[in-house]
Design an enzyme around this catalytic site. Structure first.
Site, PDB file in Angstrom:
ATOM      1  N   HIS A  26       1.659  -1.829   2.099  1.00 17.70           N
ATOM      2  CA  HIS A  26       0.717  -2.897   2.476  1.00 17.70           C
ATOM      3  C   HIS A  26       1.328  -4.241   2.149  1.00 17.70           C
ATOM      4  O   HIS A  26       2.402  -4.308   1.541  1.00 17.70           O
ATOM      5  CB  HIS A  26      -0.611  -2.726   1.714  1.00 17.70           C
ATOM      6  N   HIS A  28      -5.988   0.181   1.155  1.00 18.37           N
ATOM      7  CA  HIS A  28      -5.702  -1.029   1.943  1.00 18.37           C
ATOM      8  C   HIS A  28      -4.386  -0.939   2.690  1.00 18.37           C
ATOM      9  O   HIS A  28      -3.396  -0.408   2.204  1.00 18.37           O
ATOM     10  CB  HIS A  28      -5.781  -2.303   1.107  1.00 18.37           C
ATOM     11  N   HIS A  55       2.687 -10.676  -1.804  1.00 17.74           N
ATOM     12  CA  HIS A  55       3.648  -9.596  -2.023  1.00 17.74           C
ATOM     13  C   HIS A  55       3.671  -8.615  -0.859  1.00 17.74           C
ATOM     14  O   HIS A  55       2.726  -8.530  -0.082  1.00 17.74           O
ATOM     15  CB  HIS A  55       3.346  -8.837  -3.329  1.00 17.74           C
ATOM     16  N   HIS A  66      -4.520  -1.433 -11.373  1.00 16.16           N
ATOM     17  CA  HIS A  66      -5.531  -2.301 -10.771  1.00 16.16           C
ATOM     18  C   HIS A  66      -6.899  -1.636 -10.885  1.00 16.16           C
ATOM     19  O   HIS A  66      -7.009  -0.421 -10.679  1.00 16.16           O
ATOM     20  CB  HIS A  66      -5.301  -2.440  -9.268  1.00 16.16           C
ATOM     21  N   TYR A  70       4.693  -5.568 -10.470  1.00 13.06           N
ATOM     22  CA  TYR A  70       5.076  -6.695  -9.608  1.00 13.06           C
ATOM     23  C   TYR A  70       6.399  -7.263 -10.086  1.00 13.06           C
ATOM     24  O   TYR A  70       6.612  -7.406 -11.298  1.00 13.06           O
ATOM     25  CB  TYR A  70       4.020  -7.804  -9.638  1.00 13.06           C
ATOM     26  N   GLU A 119       5.896  -5.281  -4.826  1.00 15.75           N
ATOM     27  CA  GLU A 119       5.084  -4.412  -5.677  1.00 15.75           C
ATOM     28  C   GLU A 119       5.539  -2.976  -5.425  1.00 15.75           C
ATOM     29  O   GLU A 119       5.872  -2.624  -4.285  1.00 15.75           O
ATOM     30  CB  GLU A 119       3.596  -4.560  -5.288  1.00 15.75           C
TER      31      GLU A 119
HETATM   32  C1  M3P Z   1      -3.104  -5.617  -5.177  1.00 17.20           C
HETATM   33  C2  M3P Z   1      -3.356  -4.263  -4.721  1.00 17.20           C
HETATM   34  C3  M3P Z   1      -4.416 -10.129  -6.432  1.00 17.20           C
HETATM   35  C4  M3P Z   1      -4.640  -8.702  -6.376  1.00 17.20           C
HETATM   36  C5  M3P Z   1      -3.760  -7.814  -5.976  1.00 17.20           C
HETATM   37  C6  M3P Z   1      -4.032  -6.427  -5.768  1.00 17.20           C
HETATM   38  C7  M3P Z   1      -3.233 -10.789  -5.880  1.00 17.20           C
HETATM   39  O1  M3P Z   1      -1.893  -6.029  -4.999  1.00 17.20           O
HETATM   40  O2  M3P Z   1      -2.414  -3.647  -4.231  1.00 17.20           O
HETATM   41  O3  M3P Z   1      -4.496  -3.805  -4.838  1.00 17.20           O
HETATM   42  O4  M3P Z   1      -5.235 -10.824  -6.942  1.00 17.20           O
HETATM   43 FE    FE Z   2      -0.729  -4.836  -3.597  1.00 18.10          FE
END
Ligand code: M3P
Ligand code: FE
Length: 314
Positions: free
Chosen positions: A150, A206, A220, A252, A261, A271
């Site tokens: 993604h 996602h 990313h 996450h 990251y 990522e």
């Molecule tokens: C992810 C993901 C931010 C959240 C990022 C989340 C930039 O990258 O893969 O779920 O706040």
């Molecule tokens: Fe991500």
């Protein structure tokens, strides 16, 4: 049928040799093609089309465009009508605009990011083939990423002027391209501002995400790994190779992904992402993260936002 999945990202890099070394040796992609203009095309071992990453020489980092693959050539005409019905101008780029790739429907998202759709890319096969395949190939390098998973785009959000490109992109992706929302962050009085969204066409949490910020950009691109242990080993590879890590292995809350990251040598954030999170279905209720729990949504263990993570992007 419409959009199948993410197809490729085209990234600008300042030092091509260093970039190729990074994507090959740290992530484990292989170079499949180069063109006369100096662009380099790479793929992951578990992908079957010719490339999922294009590196283009430039004097600054960032995203040129992201492309999604559609199932049938006729989908491109269908989607052209749907995109234009949303008031977005399109161009049909002829076959061969990108090597080994059929015609592409080109347009800009409401945020201005360039997106392309295509139905055909040269099939080259995965590194394990299709007959009695091994679970993984012998010559894996670095993290041995399976596929481009993604990307996350930073989109202009300014509550004072009312500009919210996150919300505009989210509506557009739903109406024009048939993506559905899996998770969102809402902020402001009564949670009235949609500040980040995660959307998919597949069964993963996602295929694209949008996060609000002061300017548009690329946050990313993410590559898929199997497991938490692979995430740990990927971080070991990064330490060995002196890769600049932004956020060391963690989880996450949003998407439940297991993550690291880090930056490529030009400063594009990458990522490595593991875990399927959950089975995303169009009728699954949307998960909402509130402003007070934003840190937990992004980094579940500490619940603390990392300034470099939210403020630095290309
Ligand atoms: C992810 C993901 C931010 C959240 C990022 C989340 C930039 O990258 O893969 O779920 O706040
Ligand atoms: Fe991500």
């Amino acid at each position: 049928m419409g959009v199948l999945r993410i197809g490729h990202a085209s990234l600008r890099v300042m030092d091509m040799a260093a970039a190729v070394k990074h994507y090959e040796n740290v992530l484990g992609l292989k170079t499949t093609m180069q063109d006369k203009a100096g662009n380099v095309y790479l793929k992951c071992w578990d992908e079957w089309d010719k490339f999922s990453l294009i590196l283009t020489p430039s004097d600054r980092a960032g995203l040129n465009h992201v492309a999604y693959k559609v199932q049938d050539d006729a989908d491109l005409d269908d989607l052209q009508r749907r995109v234009e019905a949303c008031g977005v101008k399109t161009t049909m780029l002829p076959e061969g605009t990108l090597p080994a790739t059929g015609r592409m429907l080109q347009f800009n998202l409401p945020s201005g990011h360039e997106m392309r759709l295509y139905a055909m890319k040269e099939y080259v096969g995965t590194d394990v083939g299709t007959t009695n395949p091994d679970p993984w190939p012998d010559d894996l390098k670095g993290a041995g990423a399976h596929w481009l998973d993604h990307l996350l785009l930073m989109c202009e959000l300014n509550p004072e002027t009312g500009v919210n490109k996150v919300a505009e992109n989210t509506t557009f992706m739903k109406e024009a391209l048939g993506f559905f929302l899996t998770e969102q962050v809402v902020v402001g009085p009564g949670g009235a501002i949609q500040a980040a969204t995660w959307m998919t066409r597949t069964t993963t949490p996602h295929d694209i995400a949008f996060v609000g910020g002061p300017t548009n950009g690329l946050h990313h691109i993410a590559f898929y790994l199997d497991s938490w242990h692979d995430v740990l080993k990927a971080a070991d590879v990064m330490a060995k190779k002196k890769v600049r890590i932004d956020v060391a292995p963690t989880r996450h809350g949003i998407t439940r992904g297991e993550t690291i990251y880090f930056f490529d040598p030009s400063g594009n954030r990458n990522e490595t992402f593991a875990g399927l999170g959950y089975l995303a279905q169009p009728d699954r209720p949307v998960t909402t993260w509130t402003e007070d729990q934003l840190g937990t949504g992004i980094f579940y263990h500490t619940g603390a936002l990392v300034p470099s993570f939210t403020e630095v992007y290309t």
